[in-house]
Scaffold this active site. Structure first.
Site, PDB file in Angstrom:
ATOM      1  N   CYS A  46      14.110  -1.253   5.231  1.00  0.00           N
ATOM      2  CA  CYS A  46      15.122  -0.273   5.637  1.00  0.00           C
ATOM      3  C   CYS A  46      15.508  -0.458   7.112  1.00  0.00           C
ATOM      4  O   CYS A  46      16.511   0.091   7.564  1.00  0.00           O
ATOM      5  CB  CYS A  46      14.641   1.149   5.371  1.00  0.00           C
ATOM      6  SG  CYS A  46      13.001   1.484   6.009  1.00  0.00           S
TER       7      CYS A  46
ATOM      8  N   ASN B 153       3.702   6.737  -8.411  1.00  0.00           N
ATOM      9  CA  ASN B 153       4.444   6.886  -7.166  1.00  0.00           C
ATOM     10  C   ASN B 153       5.137   5.552  -6.920  1.00  0.00           C
ATOM     11  O   ASN B 153       4.481   4.526  -6.879  1.00  0.00           O
ATOM     12  CB  ASN B 153       3.460   7.206  -6.030  1.00  0.00           C
ATOM     13  CG  ASN B 153       4.090   7.178  -4.647  1.00  0.00           C
ATOM     14  OD1 ASN B 153       3.420   6.913  -3.662  1.00  0.00           O
ATOM     15  ND2 ASN B 153       5.357   7.478  -4.549  1.00  0.00           N
ATOM     16  N   GLY B 154       6.456   5.596  -6.758  1.00  0.00           N
ATOM     17  CA  GLY B 154       7.181   4.362  -6.497  1.00  0.00           C
ATOM     18  C   GLY B 154       8.542   4.378  -7.163  1.00  0.00           C
ATOM     19  O   GLY B 154       9.003   5.430  -7.631  1.00  0.00           O
TER      20      GLY B 154
ATOM     21  N   TYR C 151       5.889   8.334   8.976  1.00  0.00           N
ATOM     22  CA  TYR C 151       6.260   9.698   8.651  1.00  0.00           C
ATOM     23  C   TYR C 151       5.596  10.322   7.411  1.00  0.00           C
ATOM     24  O   TYR C 151       5.143  11.457   7.449  1.00  0.00           O
ATOM     25  CB  TYR C 151       7.788   9.793   8.501  1.00  0.00           C
ATOM     26  CG  TYR C 151       8.222  11.073   7.851  1.00  0.00           C
ATOM     27  CD1 TYR C 151       7.926  12.293   8.443  1.00  0.00           C
ATOM     28  CD2 TYR C 151       8.872  11.076   6.625  1.00  0.00           C
ATOM     29  CE1 TYR C 151       8.264  13.485   7.834  1.00  0.00           C
ATOM     30  CE2 TYR C 151       9.222  12.271   6.020  1.00  0.00           C
ATOM     31  CZ  TYR C 151       8.916  13.464   6.617  1.00  0.00           C
ATOM     32  OH  TYR C 151       9.236  14.627   6.008  1.00  0.00           O
TER      33      TYR C 151
ATOM     34  N   CYS D 244      16.495   2.401   0.701  1.00  0.00           N
ATOM     35  CA  CYS D 244      15.206   1.993   0.147  1.00  0.00           C
ATOM     36  C   CYS D 244      15.333   1.954  -1.366  1.00  0.00           C
ATOM     37  O   CYS D 244      15.828   2.898  -1.971  1.00  0.00           O
ATOM     38  CB  CYS D 244      14.118   2.989   0.545  1.00  0.00           C
ATOM     39  SG  CYS D 244      12.530   2.610  -0.215  1.00  0.00           S
TER      40      CYS D 244
ATOM     41  N   GLY E 182       5.631  15.652  -2.641  1.00  0.00           N
ATOM     42  CA  GLY E 182       6.607  16.031  -3.657  1.00  0.00           C
ATOM     43  C   GLY E 182       6.459  17.483  -4.026  1.00  0.00           C
ATOM     44  O   GLY E 182       5.336  17.951  -4.253  1.00  0.00           O
TER      45      GLY E 182
ATOM     46  N   CYS F 106       4.597  -0.071   2.752  1.00  0.00           N
ATOM     47  CA  CYS F 106       5.716   0.702   3.316  1.00  0.00           C
ATOM     48  C   CYS F 106       5.363   1.201   4.722  1.00  0.00           C
ATOM     49  O   CYS F 106       4.452   2.011   4.888  1.00  0.00           O
ATOM     50  CB  CYS F 106       6.002   1.889   2.402  1.00  0.00           C
ATOM     51  SG  CYS F 106       7.173   3.065   3.093  1.00  0.00           S
TER      52      CYS F 106
ATOM     53  N   CYS G  73       6.533  11.072  -4.593  1.00  0.00           N
ATOM     54  CA  CYS G  73       5.413  11.505  -5.427  1.00  0.00           C
ATOM     55  C   CYS G  73       4.029  11.236  -4.827  1.00  0.00           C
ATOM     56  O   CYS G  73       3.875  10.384  -3.961  1.00  0.00           O
ATOM     57  CB  CYS G  73       5.405  10.852  -6.805  1.00  0.00           C
ATOM     58  SG  CYS G  73       6.949  11.058  -7.683  1.00  0.00           S
TER      59      CYS G  73
HETATM   60  S1  SF4 Z   1      12.476   0.068   2.552  1.00  0.00           S
HETATM   61 FE1  SF4 Z   1      11.552   1.324   4.179  1.00  0.00          FE
HETATM   62  S2  SF4 Z   1      11.000   3.253   3.170  1.00  0.00           S
HETATM   63 FE2  SF4 Z   1      11.377   1.731   1.531  1.00  0.00          FE
HETATM   64  S3  SF4 Z   1       9.365   0.875   1.047  1.00  0.00           S
HETATM   65 FE3  SF4 Z   1      10.304  -0.455   2.608  1.00  0.00          FE
HETATM   66  S4  SF4 Z   1       9.578   0.376   4.565  1.00  0.00           S
HETATM   67 FE4  SF4 Z   1       9.210   1.936   3.018  1.00  0.00          FE
END
Ligand code: SF4
Length: 475
Positions: free
Chosen positions: A452, A113-114, A258, A398, A39, A252, A12
């Site tokens: 991740c 967003n989240g 990306y 994630c 989104g 993040c 989002c």
């Molecule tokens: S797990 Fe990866 S994609 Fe999810 S918030 Fe953390 S860094 Fe971002």
């Protein structure tokens, strides 16, 4: 619009703004265009017309949802807007945002967003307090949590602060009340971006997921909403209060790698510059001798430029993209994704025939897309294909707002780098190192979420991740 051929999705984009003129809806519409990459399933806005909140939402893209007639009906000086890609179950108009929450004669519209990582447990608790849910989304859990806290405090700053204590996971939100008060807020760890912009001459104050949305409005970005901060946009300007302080932050890293637009600036760092440095760092740790560097369009382009520049290799657009095919990853069904990958790319045979190529992209998710691209290049006559990835291997799901495939579907969670190389049929394959990633982004490691990549989640212990995983799998 950038194209991604894997299957990772943002969840989002939000915008909230106040302006002296009555054209908030038209400005929000413009801002949503700039956030469309975040989104594409549904979008909507709510505007306060001086008396009440009025809104419009639809399934589809911004251009399909709003026309001049609708925007004129939504005239007003303050409002919020949203573009959605669902990370929790439901893709109907019911789940589209902003979400209108009514409580004891009061109401507010909310867009966020989240992902609320403990929303399954919180929904249960709210249900037993008498809240009736119309969706299975975490949006409704967030909205009812705010309503409950506001009912106890009568103050949105404190209500949002209490939600930061009670809700685990990520939220960067905008909220407008029935009397036109407009707020923005970010969770305590600050996973998702949310910036502030202004143009004093027009009495325009904005909060938005990305600074690119502030730019299109002709306003200046004046900073980022801090983790744990609540901001209120009023006629006189922006009131800021850090409601909750956390020992660590967890921005993040994927926003830099990306998701965000390259022309956006997050926490003072230009996303383009970060991606370029990632390409240079990949080249430093993995310098290949080759005839050329080819980006996977568009996701690998900036890192590929950095890689090529560092080694003095030519950067060649050897893969042409059909811009009239929607982003594949944003389409939820696998068969639609498969079809669009074939439609989307074509190799430029005269450029690549007989050449040794370094192909650069930002991630390998399932590996199926990279395998197809390598095959495309070989079918176009490439002599050797070396694959360089500007992010380290993604090994874990994630739970904080990005729609990754679950653990086992992530190729790097079950295969070594050499096995992935064989699977995608590359002659060589290398990933960015964790150190190269952190250095390239330019944010201290302790301020980033890397979960991740490492499997170490910066969440509090309140979230039951197995219940969450089951709930997310319903999508
Ligand atoms: S797990 Fe990866 S994609 Fe999810 S918030 Fe953390 S860094 Fe971002």
């Amino acid at each position: 619009m950038k194209a991604k051929l894997g299957s990772v999705s943002e969840g989002c984009g939000v915008i909230g703004l106040r302006t002296r003129s009555g054209n908030a809806a038209h400005l929000i519409n413009q801002g949503l265009y700039a956030l469309q990459h975040r989104g594409q399933e549904s979008c909507g806005m709510f505007v306060h017309d001086g008396k009440e909140l009025k809104g419009h939402k639809a399934i589809g893209m911004v251009a399909e949802t709003f026309d001049d007639r609708i925007l004129t009906r939504l005239s007003g000086k303050a409002g919020i807007g949203h573009v959605r890609y669902s990370t929790t179950p439901g893709t109907s108009i019911l789940e589209a945002q902003p979400f209108l929450c009514k409580m004891d004669g009061k109401s507010f519209a909310l867009a966020f967003n989240g992902t609320i990582s403990n929303f399954v447990e919180k929904r249960r608790a709210l249900k037993s307090s008498g809240y009736r849910f119309s969706t299975r989304t975490d949006t409704e859990v967030l909205a009812f949590s705010i309503a409950e806290a506001y009912g106890e405090t009568g103050d949105y700053f404190e209500a949002l602060g209490r939600c930061m204590d009670a809700l685990d996971g990520s939220f960067s939100l905008v909220l407008i009340t029935e009397n036109g008060e407009l707020y923005g807020a970010k969770d305590r760890l600050g996973f998702k971006p949310l910036c502030i912009g202004s143009d004093e001459t027009r009495g325009l104050y904005v909060v938005a997921s990305e600074s690119a949305a502030v730019d299109v409005l002709g306003a200046q970005t004046i900073g980022e909403v801090k983790p744990g901060e609540v901001v209120k946009l009023s006629k006189g300007g922006v009131e800021r209060r850090v409601e909750r302080v956390s020992r660590r932050h967890a921005m993040c890293m994927f926003e830099y790698v990306y998701f965000a637009r390259p022309d956006s600036v997050i926490n003072g760092i230009c996303v383009y510059d970060a991606r370029y440095r990632l390409g240079r760092n990949l080249a430093k740790s993995w310098p290949m001798e080759a005839d050329m560097v080819i980006p996977v369009p568009d996701s690998g382009r900036t890192a590929a430029s950095g890689y090529a520049q560092e080694l003095g290799l030519p950067l060649i657009e050897g893969l042409m993209k059909n811009r009239y095919v929607w982003r594949t990853f944003i389409m939820p069904r696998q068969e639609v994704r498969d079809l669009s990958v074939r439609l989307k790319l074509n190799p430029v045979k005269s450029a690549i025939k007989g050449k040794e190529i370094v192909l650069v992209d930002d991630t390998i998710v399932r590996g199926t897309t990279m395998r197809r691209i390598v095959r495309l290049l070989r079918s176009g006559g490439a002599k050797r294909v070396y694959v360089g990835i500007s992010c380290p291997p993604v090994v874990s799901s994630c739970y904080m707002g990005i729609d990754f495939p679950t653990g086992r579907e992530l190729i790097a969670s079950r295969k070594s780098v050499e096995e992935i190389r064989r699977y995608v049929r590359a002659d060589r394959l290398a990933y960015q190192t964790l150190e190269g990633l952190v250095d390239g982004i330019g944010v201290p490691k302790s301020e980033l979420c890397l979960a991740c990549l490492t499997g170490e989640y910066p969440l509090e212990k309140t979230a039951d991740l197995s219940s969450l995983e089951k709930e997310l799998a319903r999508k």
